[in-house]
Design an enzyme around this catalytic site. Structure first.
Site, PDB file in Angstrom:
ATOM      1  N   TYR A 133       0.684  -1.245   0.088  1.00 19.40           N
ATOM      2  CA  TYR A 133       0.008  -0.017  -0.087  1.00 19.40           C
ATOM      3  C   TYR A 133       0.944   1.355   0.133  1.00 19.40           C
ATOM      4  CZ  TYR A 133      -0.252  -0.169   5.129  1.00 19.40           C
ATOM      5  OH  TYR A 133       0.159  -0.423   6.706  1.00 19.40           O
ATOM      6  N   GLU A 134       0.109   2.271  -0.230  1.00 17.99           N
ATOM      7  CA  GLU A 134       0.896   3.602  -0.429  1.00 17.99           C
ATOM      8  C   GLU A 134       2.003   3.620  -1.473  1.00 17.99           C
ATOM      9  OE1 GLU A 134       0.060   7.013   0.590  1.00 17.99           O
ATOM     10  OE2 GLU A 134      -0.551   6.000   2.246  1.00 17.99           O
TER      11      GLU A 134
END
Lengths: 575, 575
Positions: free
Chosen positions: B436-437
């Site tokens: 994620y990110e």
């Protein structure tokens, strides 16, 4: 998406690259096992694994084994699949015909178990120890015990366990405390607790045959006081023996296999082999069992690769750099498979899978050579190969299974982290293979301390010369591999000298040494595959990935070991 | 065993090694933030994390978030812990006093979130995006929106989400389809579906403020047609807005955080910033958010290390090689911690944790310098540091979290694979941080293609000179690091030239380049730590582990990139 075995790949490696068939047919029991028969077995096995074993894999993870009132209920579909497995004669593939087996070479059983693990690791745990128990009993059991249990185990009608670990005795089996007390009738009463017993209890077979490591009252302390006792769940008269499952473990993965805490309350059993020689009896099956764990690693990595490869050829995200790939067509974004970072992940895992397969299959062939070759020198050479290569494969293939499956998960982005696609199951399931059947740290010590250094590196040196001689120095790639094999020989000698000066040294760099050996073996394998392979992306892409992304670890690890040896010399010079 | 923050370690790195306090106090808002105040905050934070945040972590995994009738019920203890978090003022640690915040430096918030993640990653996800949403709204929101939402978000009274991903648009946000249609009253109607929305629905706060990436009807295709719209779960009049959670994902880990599939049915919202400038508004928070994910990685690795270290100092298995360690006493077997392979695992993880902390804390300091320094050149230099170092930390720290936690699991042997000890939870939880990110592959491309090569390597070169000048060439270890920094500068130039000839090249070796940068940063960090550290095993053992086991990756990765560049030259010469 269920795992789909690809028999053509295996046949190419086994026959075209390795030339295994003539080697096997030269062994008396396999004179009739020609390529046609092998092809039939592999095709049938592939179909069976895809159609029967793979489908219940998801329920194996999500529903898992359940513990209800002292019994273990296996996941939906497991009983039926196991029944079909037994009825198809698959457990007995390499057992001797006189014991109800099919008498086929170990390498075919190896391929079968690789595929089984890839398709359904949890279910495969159940028959995973059958062959080991069979060999152990066959070589060390009394006639009476063999009469009663051998063919039941060979055919998988009854399943078997290995009861080794206790709460305080994991890697250190010398601490085992379970007691075995001789009775007047020649039987033993076994009392104690065991943990981490795979398939200690389940509903797949009517009886379960436990091989229990225990200690007789007057036995010496440590590993030389251990005996092996066969304790069946049901006694010959059909009554229940005093062996019970107390609970099953909640685990990171492998939910389809029950990991049992077992209690023996003066359970009745019979000695296998000599008193206090239990470890020796068990070690009969050690190389084969470790090879099977390596094959689990290869199979699980292939399962992860198949999922990631399929996803990468369906999903489109962004434009790939460089010239437009043919797959773009009129789309605005490219297949994930066209992005260099993803291609690298996929090709690198294939480099591991196919290279490791070649080495593992060769090892399986050597198991049979060691057993059946009429020439003592050949048997000894094969035995040396198995002793040295098996721990390397066990450690490296299981590590790659976990790390490579995690790389494959990355191909899915966020979708990899959710259950839906099944890829995270492979990561969780595979993690245990780095631990059981001897942790990977112990494999490295087994290789370096107990095997390589035990004869000052002579056996390893001979094996490396054997590998060198199978290469063609006129070919540039082969010559490069030969150079590396020579470096590894030199490293082995250096390490032997430095270890004499500092006995703790090999324990510090055992893993690095093991990795140098594995990368060398892979380099040898890819030189062989590269020479035999057609000019197709199927084989050229992983070969290129091997050279670009995997092979550089050779220098890394070599450097670490060399510097550690140099530090010993420096310390000596100062002292 | 719950995570236990160790404020002394952090203070040593922050003050003794990094000398952060004078740097921060030179910035106007932090003139009063002396070491005493910092120590108070860290001690209180450590106590709060250990006593309030850590205890519900296990239930967070085992019970997890449940989805019942469209609502998400968080695990037992989460509501109470979050309430205490808000009441203690912890969400507002670095928010501006005028918005209800405490106005402390970002680095203290960074340490807090590192510890929070270590103690309870699932719960920490809830406030994890608060600060980003706060900054985004503060910089781009209208006065009316700020009036209504800014202090609620700053104080954590209301939680916030980032709604970016859609089923077909993961890494490729240009494909986002959620529609935002302007209404006569200045509001927007938002319609569409979003996936992977952390905390999209839960029972921790009365309202949830969604920042939704969407597209207006006449907007251009691709990323330049995206707008950011604020969509609250409850409208200002208290009524329920038309935003719903359809289900929550079953995941590999992080069960304490709800990962929601969200549906917007003409939900009412208000534009943040300019139309079609949604990505720019979001990017305000990007560096801080990525740094926080890196800190999650560091925290999770420290949590794994604490567990493994404690286990290794309790459990005895076999004798360690070499002279008898003091801990043997009258025992027949040694602590697991005395075995070289285990010591190596533990010390190597500490080398990563402490080295990465130093770099991460420096980055957090630079975030404040970039914002508050009165000198434009200083701000620019700090901004360059954050832009270049943040993707490196995000990728390397999260990869090490997963791989290092897996190594720590190995310390437990079979006990690591069962739930009981909690170590396998860390492995599962940490895996998502690599995704994620921005996936780690995308971080590498962001670093190399979008940042390093965008100015031909000039910015990276300047950063490396800055690092070089902070070292002391008279010290042998520092000189070695300086040599490596020079090699990296040369590599950067080589890569810039080769990439001009082959635009696909940087995409192939971006990860290797990122790793060279990370190892160089760690080498710099350990040179700094080594100079400041007392002669204690606490600091010397990881320093030595860094040099023996981590640093050699520098040559490995450097070699891979160099060879890839050479291959481009060779192809050019041939063509």
């Amino acid at each position: 998406m269920n795992y789909q075995p690809r028999p053509d790949d295996v046949r190419f490696l086994l026959n075209t690259v390795l030339g295994a068939t003539p080697r096997l047919r030269a062994l008396a029991p396999f004179a009739e096992v020609d390529e046609t028969l092998q092809a039939q077995v592999l095709d049938e096995a592939g179909k069976f694994v895809a159609e029967v074993i793979a489908p219940p894999n998801r329920d194996g993870d999500e529903i898992g084994c359940r513990f209800v009132d002292g019994e273990v209920i296996t996941p939906p579909g497991f009983r039926e699949a196991y029944r079909a497995f037994v009825e198809g004669g698959w457990p007995a593939l390499s057992a001797a015909p006189e014991d109800g087996g099919q008498g086929l070479p170990a390498v075919l059983e190896a391929v079968l178990f690789e595929w089984l693990s890839a398709a359904n690791h949890g279910l495969t745990m159940a028959p995973g120890l059958l062959h080991g128990a069979y060999e152990c009993l066959r070589h060390h059991g009394s006639e009476e015990l063999k009469q009663r249990y051998l063919s039941k185990i060979a055919t998988g009608e009854w399943l078997a366990t290995m009861c080794l670990t206790e709460a305080h005795a994991g890697s250190d089996l010398g601490q085992v405390r379970t007691r075995a007390v001789a009775q007047a009738d020649g039987s033993f009463h076994v009392a104690g607790g065991k943990i981490f017993i795979s398939g200690g209890e389940h509903d797949l077979s009517d009886n379960i045959v436990h091989l229990v490591l225990c200690r007789m009252p007057d036995a010496p302390a440590g590993p030389k006081g251990l005996s092996l006792v066969l304790v069946p769940k049901r006694l010959p008269d059909g009554s229940r023996n005093a062996v019970h499952c107390e609970r099953i473990e909640e685990k990171m993965g492998l939910h389809g296999s029950s990991t049992c805490v077992m209690r023996f309350d003066d359970a009745i059993g019979w000695l296998i082999g000599e008193p206090n020689r239990g470890l020796a009896a068990m070690f009969v099956m050690m190389n084969a069992a470790r090879l099977h764990v390596a094959l689990q690693g290869i199979g699980l990595l292939d399962a992860a690769w198949q999922k990631a490869d399929a996803y990468a050829h369906e999903r489109r995200q962004m434009r790939a750099p460089g010239p437009a790939p043919a797959s773009r067509g009129s789309e605005t974004s490219d297949l994930v498979a066209e992005h260099p970072a993803i291609r690298r992940i996929l090709d690198t895992q294939r480099a591991w899978i196919d290279g490791a397969r070649l080495i593992a299959y060769r090892t399986a062939v050597q198991l049979d050579v060691a057993r059946h070759d009429s020439d003592a020198k050949s048997r000894e050479r094969a035995q040396r190969w198995c002793a040295l290569v098996t721990p390397v494969l066990k450690s490296a293939c299981t590590q790659q299974a976990f790390h490579g499956a995690s790389e494959c998960l990355q191909v899915f982005g966020g979708h990899g982290y959710v259950r839906e696609w099944g890829i995270e199951q492979v990561v969780r399931d595979s993690r245990v293979t780095m631990i059981y059947e001897g942790t990977n740290e112990i494999q490295a010590i087994d290789l370096l301390v107990r095997k390589v250094l035990a004869d000052g590196g002579a056996g390893m040196s001979a094996l490396l010369i054997e590998l060198r001689d199978e290469l063609d120095a006129a070919r540039e790639i082969d010559a490069d591999v030969q150079r590396r094999l020579a470096q590894l020989r030199y490293l082995t000698t250096t390490l032997a000298m430095a270890s004499a000066a500092d006995p703790a040294l090999p324990y510090e760099v055992a893993d690095d040494y093991l990795r140098v050996v594995m990368i060398s073996l892979l380099a040898w394998a890819w030189a062989r595959i590269g020479r035999a392979a057609p000019q197709e992306a199927r084989w050229n892409a992983p070969e290129s990935a091997f050279r670009r992304w995997v092979l550089p670890e050779f220098e890394l690890r070599l450097g670490i070991v060399k510097r550690a040896c140099e530090a010993v010399s420096t310390r000596q010079a100062v002292a």
